[in-house]
Motif scaffolding. Structure first.
Motif, PDB file in Angstrom:
ATOM      1  N   PHE A  10       0.838  -1.190   0.000  1.00 15.65           N
ATOM      2  CA  PHE A  10       0.000   0.000   0.000  1.00 15.65           C
ATOM      3  C   PHE A  10       0.872   1.238   0.000  1.00 15.65           C
ATOM      4  N   VAL A  11       0.352   2.331  -0.580  1.00 11.58           N
ATOM      5  CA  VAL A  11       0.986   3.638  -0.456  1.00 11.58           C
ATOM      6  C   VAL A  11      -0.025   4.571   0.202  1.00 11.58           C
ATOM      7  N   ARG A  12       0.486   5.484   1.005  1.00 13.01           N
ATOM      8  CA  ARG A  12      -0.373   6.444   1.689  1.00 13.01           C
ATOM      9  C   ARG A  12      -0.499   7.681   0.807  1.00 13.01           C
ATOM     10  N   THR A  13      -1.729   7.997   0.447  1.00 12.72           N
ATOM     11  CA  THR A  13      -1.954   9.100  -0.469  1.00 12.72           C
ATOM     12  C   THR A  13      -3.311   9.753  -0.202  1.00 12.72           C
ATOM     13  N   ALA A  14      -3.546  10.856  -0.858  1.00 22.46           N
ATOM     14  CA  ALA A  14      -4.808  11.584  -0.703  1.00 22.46           C
ATOM     15  C   ALA A  14      -5.706  11.340  -1.909  1.00 22.46           C
ATOM     16  N   ARG A  15      -6.987  11.478  -1.705  1.00 24.88           N
ATOM     17  CA  ARG A  15      -7.964  11.298  -2.780  1.00 24.88           C
ATOM     18  C   ARG A  15      -7.653  12.228  -3.961  1.00 24.88           C
ATOM     19  N   GLU A  16      -7.229  13.445  -3.671  1.00 26.00           N
ATOM     20  CA  GLU A  16      -6.912  14.421  -4.722  1.00 26.00           C
ATOM     21  C   GLU A  16      -5.745  13.941  -5.587  1.00 26.00           C
ATOM     22  N   THR A  17      -4.780  13.299  -4.973  1.00 29.82           N
ATOM     23  CA  THR A  17      -3.642  12.768  -5.728  1.00 29.82           C
ATOM     24  C   THR A  17      -4.105  11.669  -6.671  1.00 29.82           C
ATOM     25  N   LEU A  18      -4.943  10.779  -6.160  1.00 24.90           N
ATOM     26  CA  LEU A  18      -5.462   9.694  -7.003  1.00 24.90           C
ATOM     27  C   LEU A  18      -6.305  10.243  -8.144  1.00 24.90           C
ATOM     28  N   ALA A  19      -7.119  11.240  -7.859  1.00 23.72           N
ATOM     29  CA  ALA A  19      -7.997  11.820  -8.878  1.00 23.72           C
ATOM     30  C   ALA A  19      -7.195  12.480  -9.998  1.00 23.72           C
ATOM     31  N   GLY A  20      -5.982  12.917  -9.718  1.00 21.92           N
ATOM     32  CA  GLY A  20      -5.157  13.577 -10.728  1.00 21.92           C
ATOM     33  C   GLY A  20      -4.382  12.631 -11.623  1.00 21.92           C
ATOM     34  N   GLN A  21      -4.514  11.328 -11.401  1.00 21.36           N
ATOM     35  CA  GLN A  21      -3.774  10.341 -12.193  1.00 21.36           C
ATOM     36  C   GLN A  21      -4.653   9.793 -13.320  1.00 21.36           C
ATOM     37  N   PRO A  22      -4.165   9.791 -14.564  1.00 23.15           N
ATOM     38  CA  PRO A  22      -4.978   9.223 -15.645  1.00 23.15           C
ATOM     39  C   PRO A  22      -5.144   7.714 -15.508  1.00 23.15           C
ATOM     40  N   PHE A  23      -4.124   7.032 -14.989  1.00 21.36           N
ATOM     41  CA  PHE A  23      -4.169   5.591 -14.768  1.00 21.36           C
ATOM     42  C   PHE A  23      -3.515   5.288 -13.429  1.00 21.36           C
ATOM     43  N   LEU A  24      -4.086   4.388 -12.671  1.00 19.51           N
ATOM     44  CA  LEU A  24      -3.515   4.000 -11.386  1.00 19.51           C
ATOM     45  C   LEU A  24      -2.800   2.655 -11.539  1.00 19.51           C
ATOM     46  N   ASP A  25      -1.798   2.649 -12.411  1.00 23.03           N
ATOM     47  CA  ASP A  25      -1.012   1.453 -12.664  1.00 23.03           C
ATOM     48  C   ASP A  25       0.464   1.791 -12.462  1.00 23.03           C
ATOM     49  N   GLN A  26       1.364   1.011 -13.054  1.00 18.42           N
ATOM     50  CA  GLN A  26       2.794   1.226 -12.836  1.00 18.42           C
ATOM     51  C   GLN A  26       3.317   2.557 -13.382  1.00 18.42           C
ATOM     52  N   ARG A  27       2.553   3.229 -14.218  1.00 13.23           N
ATOM     53  CA  ARG A  27       3.000   4.531 -14.744  1.00 13.23           C
ATOM     54  C   ARG A  27       2.888   5.631 -13.709  1.00 13.23           C
ATOM     55  N   TRP A  28       2.103   5.421 -12.674  1.00 11.95           N
ATOM     56  CA  TRP A  28       1.912   6.429 -11.645  1.00 11.95           C
ATOM     57  C   TRP A  28       3.142   6.461 -10.737  1.00 11.95           C
TER      58      TRP A  28
END
Length: 94
Positions: free
Chosen positions: A32-50
């Motif tokens: 797991f990584v600790r992150t904020a909802r806003e950070t996740l929302a700014g990612q086009p894909f939540l895969d290895q490119r992030w």
């Protein structure tokens, strides 16, 4: 003097700020990584490119995570799709 915060499996399964980032099938662990909802929302894909550099990370066995679930936790419910396949997008239809 305060020590460094060390996440526990119980804390991770109860907190939405911990995002499941990697699964290791050989070791049966979930990282797991600790992150904020806003950070996740700014990612086009939540895969290895992030890029997760600089984010706090922890890892637990699936058994430890299952044991850490609250006794009154509801049964499994599919409310997300988590994959890292090589398709261009995921289509969800109801």
């Amino acid at each position: 003097m305060h020590g460094r915060y060390v996440p526990t499996a119980a804390g991770v399964v109860r907190s939405p700020e911990w995002f499941a980032a990697d699964y290791d099938p050989r070791r049966n662990t979930l990282a797991f990584v600790r992150t904020a909802r806003e950070t996740l929302a700014g990612q086009p894909f939540l895969d290895q490119r992030w890029n997760r550099d600089g984010l706090e990370r922890c890892e637990f066995s699936l058994d430890a995570l299952a044991a850490a679930l609250p006794e009154d936790a509801p049964g499994p419910k599919l409310d997300f799709i988590w994959h890292t396949s090589f398709c261009c997008s995921t289509l969800i239809a109801e």
